[in-house]
Design an enzyme around this catalytic site. Structure first.
Site, PDB file in Angstrom:
ATOM      1  N   ASP A   8       0.815  -1.216   0.000  1.00 16.19           N
ATOM      2  CA  ASP A   8       0.000   0.000   0.000  1.00 16.19           C
ATOM      3  C   ASP A   8       0.858   1.279   0.000  1.00 16.19           C
ATOM      4  OD1 ASP A   8      -3.023  -1.050   1.228  1.00 16.19           O
ATOM      5  OD2 ASP A   8      -1.259  -2.308   1.526  1.00 16.19           O
ATOM      6  N   ASN A  67     -10.629  -1.343  -0.393  1.00 13.66           N
ATOM      7  CA  ASN A  67     -11.808  -0.683   0.149  1.00 13.66           C
ATOM      8  C   ASN A  67     -11.784   0.836  -0.021  1.00 13.66           C
ATOM      9  OD1 ASN A  67      -9.660  -1.156   2.165  1.00 13.66           O
ATOM     10  ND2 ASN A  67     -10.937   0.104   3.497  1.00 13.66           N
ATOM     11  N   HIS A  68     -10.602   1.423  -0.306  1.00 16.17           N
ATOM     12  CA  HIS A  68     -10.530   2.867  -0.537  1.00 16.17           C
ATOM     13  C   HIS A  68     -10.526   3.221  -2.026  1.00 16.17           C
ATOM     14  CE1 HIS A  68     -10.101   4.250   3.575  1.00 16.17           C
ATOM     15  NE2 HIS A  68      -9.228   3.275   3.797  1.00 16.17           N
TER      16      HIS A  68
END
Length: 269
Positions: A8, A67-68
């Site tokens: 990430d 999820n973002h």
């Protein structure tokens, strides 16, 4: 074939580490293809067009999400025009795709983005989706399959690894931002619970520590922000693949602009 996977990327600090180190890493380790999870690359939440193109210019070939993914509205057209994936187990009709087949050195490889269930939005069954998609790709004759499993629980990640072991070339865990010490190869499949973030390393999962501490101390909501100054980290797993099977894997961590650590995978023979 040698493929790099970056965990990430969180905000400006993460993008800065990609800018500083990725091209050197690509050259040093002769990387053929680079995949990066960048759902937090724009101000820590979501991904916009400017930062997507910025990451591509630094040497990222394909971006995965989680999820973002939907935090920036402009992501929707980008999913249709740029090599950006969202989790494949969203319902039919949702913009974009969670799987992409590309050719690297004339060889097809597939990248699959799946999102877990614990603590996540309600989606289609991640395990059935992954199983059906990987089996279909193998049936098409695609042997090199890279999976980004964006999930909270290590139990889900290990279950996905065992489900796809011997089928997928690699299953990379993302989402928790904290790199885990379980990089391994078993039955030709590379696995790690979480690659770990690229970004600020002296806050709370890439964000300034002030707001998280207030949340934990008071129980009150408080907006998360990126730190203005921070210590940074770059994290990438590099895998070598032959005929769809991972034959070597190691993790590269770079602290700020100096100290570098390389950790080899445990190889289960």
């Amino acid at each position: 074939m040698t493929i790099g996977f970056i965990g990430d990327i969180v905000g400006r600090p993460g993008r800065a580490m990609i800018e500083t180190h990725l091209k050197k890493i690509r050259q040093e380790f002769a990387l053929d293809y680079v995949i990066a999870n960048a759902e937090n690359a724009s101000h820590g939440f979501g991904l916009n067009a400017q930062h997507a193109n910025e990451l591509f210019s630094y040497g990222v070939n394909l971006i995965t999400g989680g999820n973002h993914t939907w935090d920036k509205k402009e992501i929707i057209p980008l999913l249709e025009t740029l090599p950006i994936l969202r989790p494949h187990n969203y319902p039919k009709g949702v913009a974009g795709s969670g799987v992409k087949i590309v050719h690297v050195n004339a060889e097809p490889i597939a990248v699959l983005n799946i999102m877990g269930h614990y603590g996540m939005p309600t989606l289609n069954n991640a395990f059935l989706c992954a199983q059906e998609t990987v089996d279909a790709l193998l049936h098409e004759g695609i042997r090199t399959i890279i999976v980004d499993f964006h999930a909270e629980a290590t139990s889900e990640k290990y279950a996905m690894f065992h489900l796809l072991k011997g089928k997928a070339s690699a299953v990379f865990g993302t989402h928790t931002h904290v790199g885990t010490d379980d990089l391994q190869i078993d039955e030709g499949t590379c696995f790690v619970s979480d690659v770990g973030l690229s970004g600020a390393r002296d806050g709370v999962i890439g964000m300034d520590k002030t707001a998280p501490l207030k949340r934990f101390l008071t129980g009150l909501p408080c907006a998360l922000e990126l730190p203005k100054k921070c210590k940074k980290i770059f994290q990438m797993v590099i895998v070598k693949i032959e005929e769809g099977r991972c034959i070597d894997a190691f993790k590269v961590r770079i602290f700020d602009d100096q100290e570098r650590h390389i950790a080899k995978a445990i190889y289960e023979r």
